[in-house]
Each structure stands twice: as C-alpha cells, then as structure tokens.
Scaffold this active site. Structure first.
Site, PDB file in Angstrom:
ATOM      1  N   HIS A 115       0.899  -1.170   0.022  1.00  0.00           N
ATOM      2  CA  HIS A 115      -0.045   0.090   0.085  1.00  0.00           C
ATOM      3  C   HIS A 115       0.798   1.280  -0.115  1.00  0.00           C
ATOM      4  CE1 HIS A 115      -2.849   3.168   1.248  1.00  0.00           C
ATOM      5  NE2 HIS A 115      -2.099   3.335   2.265  1.00  0.00           N
TER       6      HIS A 115
ATOM      7  N   ASP B  52       5.972  21.498 -26.985  1.00  0.00           N
ATOM      8  CA  ASP B  52       5.869  20.044 -26.197  1.00  0.00           C
ATOM      9  C   ASP B  52       7.011  20.030 -25.060  1.00  0.00           C
ATOM     10  OD1 ASP B  52       5.821  17.304 -25.601  1.00  0.00           O
ATOM     11  OD2 ASP B  52       5.040  17.058 -27.530  1.00  0.00           O
TER      12      ASP B  52
ATOM     13  N   TRP C  57       7.012   0.243   3.966  1.00  0.00           N
ATOM     14  CA  TRP C  57       7.514   0.907   2.635  1.00  0.00           C
ATOM     15  C   TRP C  57       9.187   1.520   2.975  1.00  0.00           C
ATOM     16  CZ3 TRP C  57       8.786   5.966   1.381  1.00  0.00           C
ATOM     17  CH2 TRP C  57       8.693   7.026   2.314  1.00  0.00           C
TER      18      TRP C  57
ATOM     19  N   SER D   8      12.782   6.094 -14.220  1.00  0.00           N
ATOM     20  CA  SER D   8      11.680   6.755 -14.686  1.00  0.00           C
ATOM     21  C   SER D   8      11.712   8.326 -14.057  1.00  0.00           C
ATOM     22  CB  SER D   8      10.493   5.774 -14.536  1.00  0.00           C
ATOM     23  OG  SER D   8       9.554   6.901 -14.366  1.00  0.00           O
ATOM     24  N   SER D   9      11.877   8.329 -12.796  1.00  0.00           N
ATOM     25  CA  SER D   9      11.904   9.836 -12.358  1.00  0.00           C
ATOM     26  C   SER D   9      12.778  10.449 -12.661  1.00  0.00           C
ATOM     27  CB  SER D   9      11.766   9.506 -10.627  1.00  0.00           C
ATOM     28  OG  SER D   9      10.593   8.783 -10.277  1.00  0.00           O
TER      29      SER D   9
ATOM     30  N   HIS E 136      13.175  12.055   3.453  1.00  0.00           N
ATOM     31  CA  HIS E 136      12.697  13.487   3.769  1.00  0.00           C
ATOM     32  C   HIS E 136      12.251  14.277   2.473  1.00  0.00           C
ATOM     33  CE1 HIS E 136      10.664  16.279   6.236  1.00  0.00           C
ATOM     34  NE2 HIS E 136      11.368  17.043   5.487  1.00  0.00           N
TER      35      HIS E 136
ATOM     36  N   GLU F 259      11.878  13.233  -0.431  1.00  0.00           N
ATOM     37  CA  GLU F 259      10.740  12.495  -0.987  1.00  0.00           C
ATOM     38  C   GLU F 259       9.236  13.307  -0.658  1.00  0.00           C
ATOM     39  OE1 GLU F 259      10.399  10.525  -3.604  1.00  0.00           O
ATOM     40  OE2 GLU F 259       8.399   9.869  -3.313  1.00  0.00           O
TER      41      GLU F 259
ATOM     42  N   TYR G 178       8.559  16.158  -0.075  1.00  0.00           N
ATOM     43  CA  TYR G 178       8.604  17.300  -0.624  1.00  0.00           C
ATOM     44  C   TYR G 178       8.161  17.244  -2.051  1.00  0.00           C
ATOM     45  CZ  TYR G 178       9.440  19.392   3.837  1.00  0.00           C
ATOM     46  OH  TYR G 178       9.442  19.572   5.077  1.00  0.00           O
TER      47      TYR G 178
ATOM     48  N   SER H 223      -2.047  26.963  -5.620  1.00  0.00           N
ATOM     49  CA  SER H 223      -1.647  28.155  -6.032  1.00  0.00           C
ATOM     50  C   SER H 223      -2.267  28.777  -7.280  1.00  0.00           C
ATOM     51  CB  SER H 223      -0.111  28.526  -6.049  1.00  0.00           C
ATOM     52  OG  SER H 223       0.384  28.310  -4.825  1.00  0.00           O
TER      53      SER H 223
ATOM     54  N   HIS I  48      15.027  13.629  11.731  1.00  0.00           N
ATOM     55  CA  HIS I  48      14.069  13.601  12.594  1.00  0.00           C
ATOM     56  C   HIS I  48      13.326  12.490  12.352  1.00  0.00           C
ATOM     57  CE1 HIS I  48      11.892  15.914   9.221  1.00  0.00           C
ATOM     58  NE2 HIS I  48      11.946  14.585   9.040  1.00  0.00           N
ATOM     59  N   HIS I  49      13.682  11.415  11.497  1.00  0.00           N
ATOM     60  CA  HIS I  49      12.811  10.259  11.349  1.00  0.00           C
ATOM     61  C   HIS I  49      13.753   9.293  12.329  1.00  0.00           C
ATOM     62  CE1 HIS I  49      10.402  11.403   8.202  1.00  0.00           C
ATOM     63  NE2 HIS I  49      11.454  12.155   7.890  1.00  0.00           N
TER      64      HIS I  49
ATOM     65  N   THR J  94       6.717  27.141   5.385  1.00  0.00           N
ATOM     66  CA  THR J  94       5.357  26.425   5.159  1.00  0.00           C
ATOM     67  C   THR J  94       4.088  27.375   5.671  1.00  0.00           C
ATOM     68  OG1 THR J  94       6.310  24.403   5.531  1.00  0.00           O
ATOM     69  CG2 THR J  94       4.173  24.128   5.477  1.00  0.00           C
TER      70      THR J  94
ATOM     71  N   LYS K  53       3.236  30.051   3.127  1.00  0.00           N
ATOM     72  CA  LYS K  53       2.518  29.469   2.206  1.00  0.00           C
ATOM     73  C   LYS K  53       1.112  29.663   2.551  1.00  0.00           C
ATOM     74  CE  LYS K  53       5.385  27.237  -1.120  1.00  0.00           C
ATOM     75  NZ  LYS K  53       4.738  27.457  -2.384  1.00  0.00           N
TER      76      LYS K  53
ATOM     77  N   ARG L 178       2.323   1.396  15.165  1.00  0.00           N
ATOM     78  CA  ARG L 178       1.930   1.332  13.791  1.00  0.00           C
ATOM     79  C   ARG L 178       2.285  -0.058  13.400  1.00  0.00           C
ATOM     80  NH1 ARG L 178       5.979   5.122  10.176  1.00  0.00           N
ATOM     81  NH2 ARG L 178       4.817   4.216   8.571  1.00  0.00           N
TER      82      ARG L 178
HETATM   83 CU   LIG Z   1      10.841  13.826   7.211  1.00  0.00          CU
END
Ligand SMILES: [Cu+2]
Ligand SMILES: [Cu+2]
Lengths: 533, 384
Positions: A82, A111, A147, A175-176, A259, A261, A263, A274, A308-309, A334, A337, A456
């Site tokens: 998932h 294009d 994950w 690909s990315s 991290h 990722e 963003y 926006s 921080h993780h 943030t 924004k 979790r």
């Molecule tokens: Cu993070």
C-alpha cells in the site's frame, strides 16, 4: 521513424498538423506531452484503486482485535505494498502527469524538450509495477518490511521477492530521474520568449524545484537499494552488523532520500493550489514572490532534516538538537504559504466549484497535518509519538491533503480544458464531501490511538484500542468507495458523448496561457510562441 | 444540497465527540509515572495549545472570508496582492513561537539524556519476537514472551483483559530507583516502548543504546515493540512491574542463578515420564516455537518450514537436538540452547518428535522418540 511505421499510418494524417495515430500504437509510441500526461494520469488512477484496496484490507483486519481476515504475514505485505504503490505508483506518476500536460501549456512551449525520453520515462513504470506487484503471486511472501524497508529486516531477513522489489525501485528511479531531467530542460529552454522567470505560474516553479529534488535524491535511493542487493547476494556487509556493517547507515541513506521525497510528493500540489485559489477567489495570488522563495527554502531545508525520522535510534544530543531546530524551521516557509493562500482568499469574490472545495479541504487539513508535524518535530515528545498511530495520522493528513486532494483538485480544474467536457458539478461536490468526511473519520481517530499507545504496523491490537479502530475502518470505506464517483466522472469526461461546449477560459477567474487555448486542447499547441501578457 | 451536507457534517462531528467522551478511555498521552514522561506530557500539551491558538486564528480568518466574501453575496474582489510588511510579520512571529517551543524541548531533552547515577542496570535485547532482560549486577537473565494464548488471537476463546499486552516473565524493577537500560537487538531493529515510563528506545543490532527511567509509583506498566520487526511484530509486548524495594529484593533472591542452583540443576536433570515430557513440551512449544512453526506443525512456508514430517525432526536424535540448540545463524531460527534449559528442551524435542504423526516415521527408522534432559546435556557438551 521506420518505414513500416510510416506505411501503417492513417493516410489522412499526412498533413502538417496531423492528429494522433489510432489504437494501441498511439499510446505506445507517442511522444506527445498530452498523450503522455494522460497515460501517467490513468496509470496513477488504476494504481490508486489497487493500493486503496490494499488499505481497505488492512482496515478490515483491524476492525476487531483477534484475527479477522489476514494472517500477520499477509498483513505486512499489504501495508508495505500500500505504501510503496501510493507513493511511487499513484502520487508521483499523477504529479508527473500533471507536469506533462500543463508545463508546456503554461510556458507556451509546443511540447516537452525531450519527447522520446518522455515516452520512455512513462513506459518504464508499468514494467516496474508489474514487477513489484508480481511478487504478490510468488510462492514466498511479497515485500513485507514496510515501505521504509529497514535493514536488516529487508536484507538478511528479507523474503526472496526482495530482489524484484529492488529492481522495480531501480526502474521507478530511472523513470523519475528521466522525467525530472526532461522537466528541468523544458522549463529552462522552452519558455516562450516573453515568459520571464518571475512570470512563471507557481505550478511550474514548484515542479522545477521538485525536479531538482528528484535529481538529487532518486540516485541516493538507487544507491540504497543497490547496497541492499550487494548485501543480499555479493557478501558485502553495508548494513549487516555481524559483518562489521552498520544498520543505522541504512536509515541515514534511506531518510536522506525519504525526507526530500515528502516534498517531492507535495510541492507540485502546492503549485496546483496556487493556481486554483486565485481563480475561484477572482483575485491574483497574494505574495507571489514569497511563494516562490518559500518553495525553494522548503526544498533546501528538506535536505538537512532527515534525522528527525531517527530520533529514537540513540542519536547523540547534539545531533538531535540540530535536527529538531532545522525541522522546526521548515514550519516558517510552510506557514508563509498557508498565510498567503488565506490572504488570497481574503476579500476575494468566492465561488465554490469542486476544484475550489478540494483546495479548501487541502488548506484546512494540511494545516492540521502541519500542526502534528510541529509536534513530532520536538524530540522529547517524539519519543512517545514515533512509530505510533500518531505518526500514521500525521503523514496521512499531510499526504492525503497535500498530494491526493491537490491532484484531485487539479484534475477537476483542468479536466474541462483537457476533454472539452464539464463534469457534473453536483456529483463533484458529493465526491468532495464524501471524501473529506471519509478521510477525517479515518485519520482523525488515529491521533488518539497513537497517543494512547498503539504502535503502527501491527495486525492485531489490545482491547482498549477497539472503538477508534472501528471508526477508522468505517471512515476508510467511505473514503475508498467515494472514489468510484471520481472514476465515473473521469470516464464520462474522457469517453462520454460531448454534451455542451466549454469556453476557452472555462472558469471566470482563470488566468494563464493554457486558458487561451480552445477546449478541448488541440493535439498540437503553441507551435509558434505566444506572447505572455 | 449545501444545507443537507452541513447538517450531515455537524451530525458526524457531534457523534464523534460524544462517542469519544463516553465509549473511549485513552485519547491522549498518559501522564505517566516517571518525571520524564510527565515533562514530555507537559511539552506535548504546550505544543498542542499553541497549535490550537494558531489554528483558531487562521481558521477564523478563513471561515470569516468564506462566509463574507462570497460572490453569491455580491462580494467583489479587492485587488491587493503584495504586502511586504505582512509577509515579514508572518515570517517573524512563527519564528518567535518556534523559539518559545524549542527552549523547553531542549531542556527536557537534556534531562532525558542524563543517564548518570543509575542504581540498577538492565540490558534489554530484542529478538524476533521476544525480549531478553539481563540484570547485569544481579546476574539474572531471562526471556519475556507473549503469554496470550493462540486461541484468543484466533477468536476461539474469549479475550482476556490484557489481550496481547501480557507476558510470561515481566521486567521487575524497584520503585523510586533510577534504572538504566542498555538496549540492543540480536537480529533486526526493534524498539522498546512503554508509554507510561516515557521511554522509547530503538534496539539495533550492533549498537547498545542507553536510556533510563525512574518510576515513582508502584504498578504494572505495559508497552509494545515500536519498530516493525517482521511477522510477529505485533506480538512482542513489554510488561514492567514496579515494586517496592523489599519486594524487589525478594524477587532477586528468588531468581538469582546461584540461589538453589544446585537443586535447580539436578531438578532439570531428573528423568521424566513420557506424559510429563509431552505436557511440558506442548506448553513450551506453544510459547517458543508456535508463532513460527504454528500449532499445526505446518509452519508458514516458505518463511518457516513445517516440522511435520521434517527430515531434521524425524532424523537421528542428536541431530534434532543439536539443530534446535544452535539454530541457523542469520535466519529467524535462533539458537534455543541459550533460551531453554535441559528440561524444557527435552520437553520440546519430545513433543515435536511425537506430534503430527512424526512418531510413526521415527519408529519406522527405529529411533528413540523420548528425549531426557540428560540427552540434551550430552549433546550440549558435544557441541561445545
Ligand atoms: Cu521528514
Ligand atoms: Cu517489532
């Protein structure tokens, strides 16, 4: 193009401005940014139902204490798949789809800069995910280590299918990276001559920043899974303590990717919002410059907060303090924004069509997710939150709103432009309300579960957690099944009979180059550069 | 339509709140029984209230606009779109708030990191899927396994009060004592987490992490593993019993290895009847092996092989014993030699050689089924 391909072409299409080829080949060989955007979006949509179904299985298992449906091994596979599919197969492709469709239209380019590469970066994805999902049908377990695939659970102790997982991550990464390269090159080189940097729509700015993030961190992820592969098969010990390696190294490398990722997943969404809020407030975006700066600052700070993780891994206090302060700092851009969006709404002339509803839903829920983000940034409190359902609640609030809601908002917003069909507003509103209610009923109680001590990724739980889990499950089904409305709306707009004509501008307050084009957009656009007002 | 929907939303909100108030006990962090857990609680609440204030401000402005500035109410857009002063205000004010939060967080963190002057040191080791506690100064060491019966998990029996939060051997510590934890893991990453003690510490193979707690209230506190560690991650709870110093001393006396060691040793070496071995073995199997090899002996292939008709189990006796004693390094099959004494081991091996029709195969091969503690001791010596 080979001779054979020329012969099989439709004879009518030999003029200068020919339309697309027909049938399967159109999609396989297409180099048209609109086709590729469509492919990305449909791919992501299919994956959303796959990954969503997995989430529902997880929620069914968690409806009651005791075994309900899945054994713990299958449960772990479902949570893992998932997460992986939602991140890499739904959100990233959907954002790439929006980028493909919109960036050329917004900057006045005919294009993408590298159309063949563009084709390839999409077509890698179905293979990557076929490989990943095929592990579910193998005799051993599919990836079941979450994950985040922490070593050594995913290396020494990983199931055999982990190798398929590794290669599929490689393909997704390729690909990315290709897509990101293409986007950077397009934005730098293909803007209409009068499209100055500070006139770029924020969606384009956000994607430019995101593309740089992708270029920086996808290779790190690739390195990470390659090290896993080496550990698993070539007798290295990068992550194996028994061989002199370091399991923490894995976490550093993973979160150095992980991290930024997050963003990557939400910055393009900020761009979508926006665009939408000014349209339905009939008022230009407040603080354009600061919005651009804030995007860049968020991205830069995103590189220096990964630990921080890892607050509970036994990090020294100096590291914890630094990473706590740096993480808290992200709240500033943030916040800018959010305040600017609110200021845009303030004293506008508001209407509440479906895209605007989803944008507002985003604004409220993302702010809530930001609050819990601030809470988890505090190291001492994080000792209690880490790996509990509080964190699950936090990241679903930011990701469901920041990514899923923004994508849905964007699809509603541009769908009439793409297809020339206006969706049914009543259905759209119903979709919004059911999704929002479902989402909150699912994830709000998870805060309480986490605080009360539920970890979790557990397939079964103590009796005291029952009530909230049941609410979550009910919410998840509302949330999940209301997406069928979206499916209907999309299919109707894409394949249904055209009922009435949509104007070029579609929305009264819409501004930007894409709204100067007819709806539906012709197959080829901006072959001569437009003049930006 | 809009009215109908807003009523529905209101209904759901009210429903959720009342439900929360009446039906559910835990919705917030526990205040806890250690100074650190309370400091964490206060920090958590402070941050929560600050968020509430900011949220109220932002959302009131938003809601005000959403109501007042509707086109349907004749609002026309006012075209302002830049204001440097405002931008600076909402850059600086949040920054100051953050500093206000960072200061107490730093102070609490410093306190948490102070592991000085502990009176008791316990080494905590995470295994797939149990905890090992070693009292370094007392020489006491034991494993702590989930004690909820499989029947409750599979819904064949009513669930007990502490379903999934109960263990066979809890950690026992004295009240009002600074207990230092040395946390590590044997296989994959785990995390030792007891909310009421305010401790969560990752257990990482190859690292020894320090943490501590000072419980000032007698009682039983429960937690769970906090890091995904494989299939049975949800089934390795933690129970800490905080007792008076007197009770703790008694407990130490009872569990000290040299106390009555001799007697213990001879006791575990005494030959047993087949029936005794089978009863003992079944219980031990359910506790130590069942989570992987399953009560049916069929395992969960290919992760966990079946023991029914297994070559290892039905082969020569010493081979079976040696296999379980040493395990297979780098797999979930641990070296049970360190975890079970001779008597327990004899029971388990007897049981797996007996059960699921394995006995017929073994009899065909004219091998013994019954295993005595002395056999285990013999193989142990041989393998050393
Ligand atoms: Cu993070
Ligand atoms: Cu665990």
């Amino acid at each position: 193009m080979t001779d054979a391909a020329v012969y099989t072409q439709d004879p009518d299409s030999h003029e200068e401005h020919h339309g697309p080829e027909h049938g399967f080949k159109r999609w396989l060989f297409t180099t048209n940014h609109k086709d590729i955007g469509t492919l990305y979006l449909f791919f992501s949509f299919i994956m959303m139902f796959v990954a969503g179904a997995m989430a529902l299985l997880v929620r069914v298992e968690l409806f009651e204490p005791g075994k309900v449906l899945l054994n713990p091994e299958y449960f772990n596979q479902m949570t893992t798949m998932h997460g992986l599919i939602m991140v890499f197969g739904v959100i990233m492709p959907a954002m790439a789809g929006l980028a493909n469709w919109l960036i050329p239209l917004m900057i006045g380019a005919p294009d993408m800069a590298l159309p063949r590469l563009n084709n390839w970066s999409f077509w890698l994805l179905p293979f990557a995910f076929a490989m990943l999902i095929s592990t579910l049908f193998m005799s051993g377990p599919a990836p079941d280590f979450g994950w985040t695939f922490y070593a050594p659970l995913s290396t020494t102790y990983g199931p055999k299918s982990t190798d398929f997982f590794i290669f599929s991550i490689h393909l997704m990464g390729a690909s990315s990276i290709l897509a990101a390269l293409n986007i950077v090159v397009t934005i730098f080189n293909m803007r209409a001559p009068s499209m100055a940097w500070m006139k770029l729509p924020l969606f384009v700015w956000s994607w430019l920043v995101t593309a740089f993030l992708l270029l920086a961190v996808m290779p790190v992820l690739a390195g990470c899974v390659t090290m896993m592969l080496m550990d698993r098969h070539f007798h290295t010990s990068f992550f194996n303590a028994a061989g002199g390696g370091d399991p923490l190294l894995f976490q550093h490398v993973f979160w150095f990717f992980g991290h930024p990722e997050v963003y990557i997943l939400i910055l393009p969404g900020f761009g979508v919002i926006s665009a939408i809020i000014p349209t339905f407030a009939r008022k230009p975006l407040f603080g354009y410059r600061f919005m651009v700066y804030a995007t860049a600052v968020i991205a830069i700070l995103g590189f220096v907060v990964w630990m921080h993780h890892m607050f509970t891994t036994g990090a020294p206090i100096a590291a914890q303090l630094y990473f706590m302060y740096a993480t808290m700092l992200i709240a500033v851009p943030t916040g800018i924004k959010v305040f600017n969006w609110v200021a845009t709404i303030f004293k506008g002339s508001l209407t509440f069509e479906t895209p605007m509803l989803f944008a507002l839903g985003f604004l409220v829920m993302f702010t809530l997710g930001g609050f819990s983000g601030l809470m988890v940034a505090l190291v001492p409190s994080d000792y209690q939150y880490r790996d509990s359902y509080f964190v699950v609640a936090h990241f679903h609030y930011v990701l469901v709103s920041g990514s899923l809601f923004t994508i849905i908002a964007g699809v509603y917003y541009w769908l009439p432009k793409w297809t020339g069909q206006m969706y049914n507003e009543r259905l759209g509103q119903l979709h919004f309300w059911l999704t929002t209610i479902g989402m909150n009923v699912t994830f709000l109680p998870m805060h309480f579960l986490g605080l009360a001590g539920m970890p979790r990724r557990i397939p079964d739980y103590a009796l005291q957690f029952t009530d909230f889990n049941q609410i979550c499950t009910v919410g998840a089904f509302i949330f999940g099944f209301s997406q069928l409305i979206f499916l209907y709306i999309i299919l109707k707009a894409s394949f249904g009979k055209r009922t009435y004509q949509v104007s070029n501008q579609v929305w009264e307050g819409a501004t930007g180059l894409e709204w100067t084009l007819p709806s539906p957009v012709p197959y080829h656009t901006f072959e001569t550069a437009p003049v930006v007002p | 339509m809009f009215q109908w929907i807003s009523r529905l939303v209101l209904f759901i909100v009210i429903f959720l709140f009342t439900f929360t108030a009446y039906a559910v006990s835990g919705i917030n962090l526990p205040y806890g029984v250690t100074p650190t857990s309370r400091e964490i609680y206060d920090l958590h609440m402070a941050c929560f209230y600050i968020c509430c204030v900011i949220g109220t401000l932002v959302f009131s402005i938003l809601i005000y606009s959403l109501i007042k500035h509707r086109k349907s109410k004749g609002a026309t857009a006012v075209h302002f779109h830049e204001h440097l002063g405002l931008e600076i205000v909402w850059t600086v004010i949040p920054f100051l708030i953050l500093i206000g939060l960072a200061i107490p967080a730093t102070i609490v963190l410093k306190h948490i990191h102070n592991t000085d002057r502990s009176a008791l040191t316990i080494k905590v080791t995470g295994y797939q899927w149990k905890w090992k506690y070693e009292y370094l100064d007392q020489g006491i060491s034991f494993f702590s396994n989930l004690s909820t019966p499989q029947d409750q998990i599979l819904n064949n029996a009513p669930k007990g009060k502490w379903f999934l939060l109960e263990v066979d051997n809890p950690m026992v510590v004295p009240v009002n004592t600074k207990v230092k934890l040395l946390v590590t893991a044997d296989d994959v990453v785990h995390a030792w987490w007891v909310p009421e003690l305010g401790v969560k510490q990752d257990a990482i193979p190859g690292f020894v992490n320090e943490n501590w707690f000072y419980a000032d209230k007698i009682g039983t506190y429960r937690g769970q593993c906090g890091e995904l560690c494989g299939i049975n991650h949800g089934f390795m709870p933690i129970v800490v019993q905080v007792v008076s110093q007197v009770d703790f001393d008694k407990w130490v006396k009872l569990h000290r290895p040299n106390a009555g060691n001799e007697a213990n040793q001879t006791l575990t070496m005494k030959p047993l009847s087949e029936k005794e071995l089978m009863i003992l073995g079944k219980a031990q199997y359910d506790k130590s092996c069942g989570m992987c090899h399953q009560a049916t002996g069929l395992g969960l292939p290919p992760s966990f092989p079946p023991l029914k008709r297994s070559r290892v189990v039905t082969g020569p006796l010493d081979g079976s014993i040696a296999f379980v004693l040493t395990g297979v390094p780098g797999t979930a099959m641990q070296a049970f030699g360190q975890q079970l004494n001779n008597k327990e081991m004899a029971g388990v091996i007897t049981y797996i050689r007996h059960a699921w029709g394995n006995d017929k195969i073994i009899i065909n091969h004219k091998q013994p089924i019954i295993v005595q503690p002395s056999d285990i001791e013999r193989v142990r010596r041989k393998n050393l």
